[in-house]
Scaffold this motif. Structure first.
Motif, PDB file in Angstrom:
ATOM      1  N   GLU A  91      -3.452   1.587   0.961  1.00 37.77           N
ATOM      2  CA  GLU A  91      -3.078   2.822   0.275  1.00 37.77           C
ATOM      3  C   GLU A  91      -4.083   3.929   0.572  1.00 37.77           C
ATOM      4  O   GLU A  91      -3.713   5.062   0.919  1.00 37.77           O
ATOM      5  CB  GLU A  91      -2.976   2.587  -1.228  1.00 37.77           C
ATOM      6  N   GLY A  92      -5.362   3.603   0.428  1.00 37.20           N
ATOM      7  CA  GLY A  92      -6.398   4.591   0.737  1.00 37.20           C
ATOM      8  C   GLY A  92      -6.392   4.992   2.197  1.00 37.20           C
ATOM      9  O   GLY A  92      -6.572   6.170   2.536  1.00 37.20           O
ATOM     10  N   GLY A 117       0.816  -1.212   0.000  1.00 38.20           N
ATOM     11  CA  GLY A 117       0.000   0.000   0.000  1.00 38.20           C
ATOM     12  C   GLY A 117       0.844   1.254   0.000  1.00 38.20           C
ATOM     13  O   GLY A 117       0.566   2.218  -0.725  1.00 38.20           O
ATOM     14  N   SER A 172     -10.767   3.739  -1.877  1.00 39.59           N
ATOM     15  CA  SER A 172     -10.023   2.590  -2.400  1.00 39.59           C
ATOM     16  C   SER A 172     -10.962   1.438  -2.757  1.00 39.59           C
ATOM     17  O   SER A 172     -10.787   0.780  -3.793  1.00 39.59           O
ATOM     18  CB  SER A 172      -8.993   2.129  -1.361  1.00 39.59           C
ATOM     19  N   ILE A 180      -6.436   6.156  -6.693  1.00 38.31           N
ATOM     20  CA  ILE A 180      -6.146   4.733  -6.571  1.00 38.31           C
ATOM     21  C   ILE A 180      -6.459   3.999  -7.877  1.00 38.31           C
ATOM     22  O   ILE A 180      -5.834   2.982  -8.195  1.00 38.31           O
ATOM     23  CB  ILE A 180      -6.920   4.147  -5.378  1.00 38.31           C
ATOM     24  N   PHE A 207      -4.564  -2.021  -1.773  1.00 37.58           N
ATOM     25  CA  PHE A 207      -5.216  -0.775  -2.180  1.00 37.58           C
ATOM     26  C   PHE A 207      -5.987  -0.154  -1.017  1.00 37.58           C
ATOM     27  O   PHE A 207      -6.073   1.072  -0.903  1.00 37.58           O
ATOM     28  CB  PHE A 207      -6.139  -1.042  -3.368  1.00 37.58           C
ATOM     29  N   THR A 229      -4.460   0.915  -9.855  1.00 36.27           N
ATOM     30  CA  THR A 229      -5.102  -0.328 -10.302  1.00 36.27           C
ATOM     31  C   THR A 229      -5.056  -0.443 -11.825  1.00 36.27           C
ATOM     32  O   THR A 229      -4.928  -1.546 -12.370  1.00 36.27           O
ATOM     33  CB  THR A 229      -6.557  -0.382  -9.823  1.00 36.27           C
TER      34      THR A 229
END
Length: 297
Positions: free
Chosen positions: A223-224, A13, A287, A192, A220, A196
């Motif tokens: 990451e968010g 992430g 995300s 995001i 993901f 992807t």
């Protein structure tokens, strides 16, 4: 989720976030701006509500006692007035006290200094529990024997104005928060989506070899989460600094020193929790919205 998977997902992430540095910076910047706007309007609503509560506490009705009653009889009305619904306090003011207060107020006008005490009536200062019920309370007070119709002074228009301001501020605050919340989710979702999109082939291959949706989705989500958390931390400290600057400006400005500002120190914990919750929810929500399409392989 095992410890190994946790560190793997967190590392992936973070890598995804920094691999799109400019877009991540833009997403954090826009989310911080949205959080600041949401926080500012919320704090304005909190201060407006506090001011209105102070105004409500100071907003009194005056119930004038019938002239035919003596001071002893007038004082005996207190229990009847307190029995009226929506009355929280009834403070007796004798005609001598009313006359003295009037003379103090107009001490520079000699015309009013010679008025005898008998020209003033005994009265009660009535505090209400809810100024929204002022009209009904006024009618109930006028029905008390010893007061009578037309002997209650109430600022119904001002009370209605206070209520309208509070309601409008609340509605505007809710609408703005909802709109800016959706904007923030949209921005992070699109950030995001870039990650992807770059990894769409990799995601398709992982799906074909048996990787679960959860295994693909978690990096993901992290990451968010990180984007939202960074936005919340930055936004919180900027909000604190902005609020304190405005509070100092109000405190030192003689033209607006009647406005009281709720100290940030009394509510910073709530603001921090709200910012953190909003930031992380925006990030995770964005995300999940972004990855949904790419899991349909």
């Amino acid at each position: 989720m095992g410890r190994h998977n946790f560190f793997y997902f967190a590392r992936e992430g973070a890598y995804n976030m920094f691999s799109h540095g400019f877009m991540s910076f833009a997403a954090i910047g826009i989310t911080v701006a949205c959080l600041l706007i949401m926080g500012t309007f919320t704090l304005v609503a909190v201060n407006a509500n506090a001011m209105l509560e102070d105004m409500e506490a100071q907003n009194q009705m005056l119930a004038f006692v019938d002239k035919s009653l003596s001071e002893t009889e007038a004082r005996a009305l207190e229990s009847k007035l307190l029995a009226v619904d929506n009355v929280s306090k009834a403070s007796f003011i004798s005609n001598e006290e009313a006359a003295a207060a009037f003379r103090d107020r107009y001490e520079e006008d000699e015309l009013f200094q010679g008025l005898p005490d008998e020209n003033f009536r005994h009265r009660y200062a009535i505090d209400l529990k809810d100024i929204g019920l002022m009209g009904q309370t006024k009618a109930d007070l006028e029905a008390v024997e010893g007061i009578g119709p037309g002997n209650v002074s109430a600022y119904e228009d001002e009370a209605a104005g206070f209520i309208t301001i509070r309601n409008v501020a609340g509605i505007v605050c809710v609408v703005l928060i909802a709109v800016l919340f959706l904007v923030s989710v949209f921005i992070i979702a699109n950030t995001i989506k870039l990650t992807t999109f770059d990894r769409r082939d990799e995601i398709a291959i992982m799906k074909m070899v048996g990787a679960t949706n959860g295994f693909i989705r978690w990096p993901f989500v992290y990451e968010g989460f990180l984007l939202g958390l960074f936005s919340a931390v930055i936004g919180f400290f900027l909000q604190w600094g902005l609020y304190e600057a405005v509070a100092r400006s109000v405190a030192t400005n003689d033209t607006i020193n009647l406005i009281s500002v709720v100290p940030f120190e009394t509510m910073w914990e709530y603001v921090a929790v709200i910012f953190a919750a909003a930031g992380m929810f925006i990030g995770v929500g964005g995300s999940l919205s972004a990855i949904r399409k790419f899991l349909q392989v």
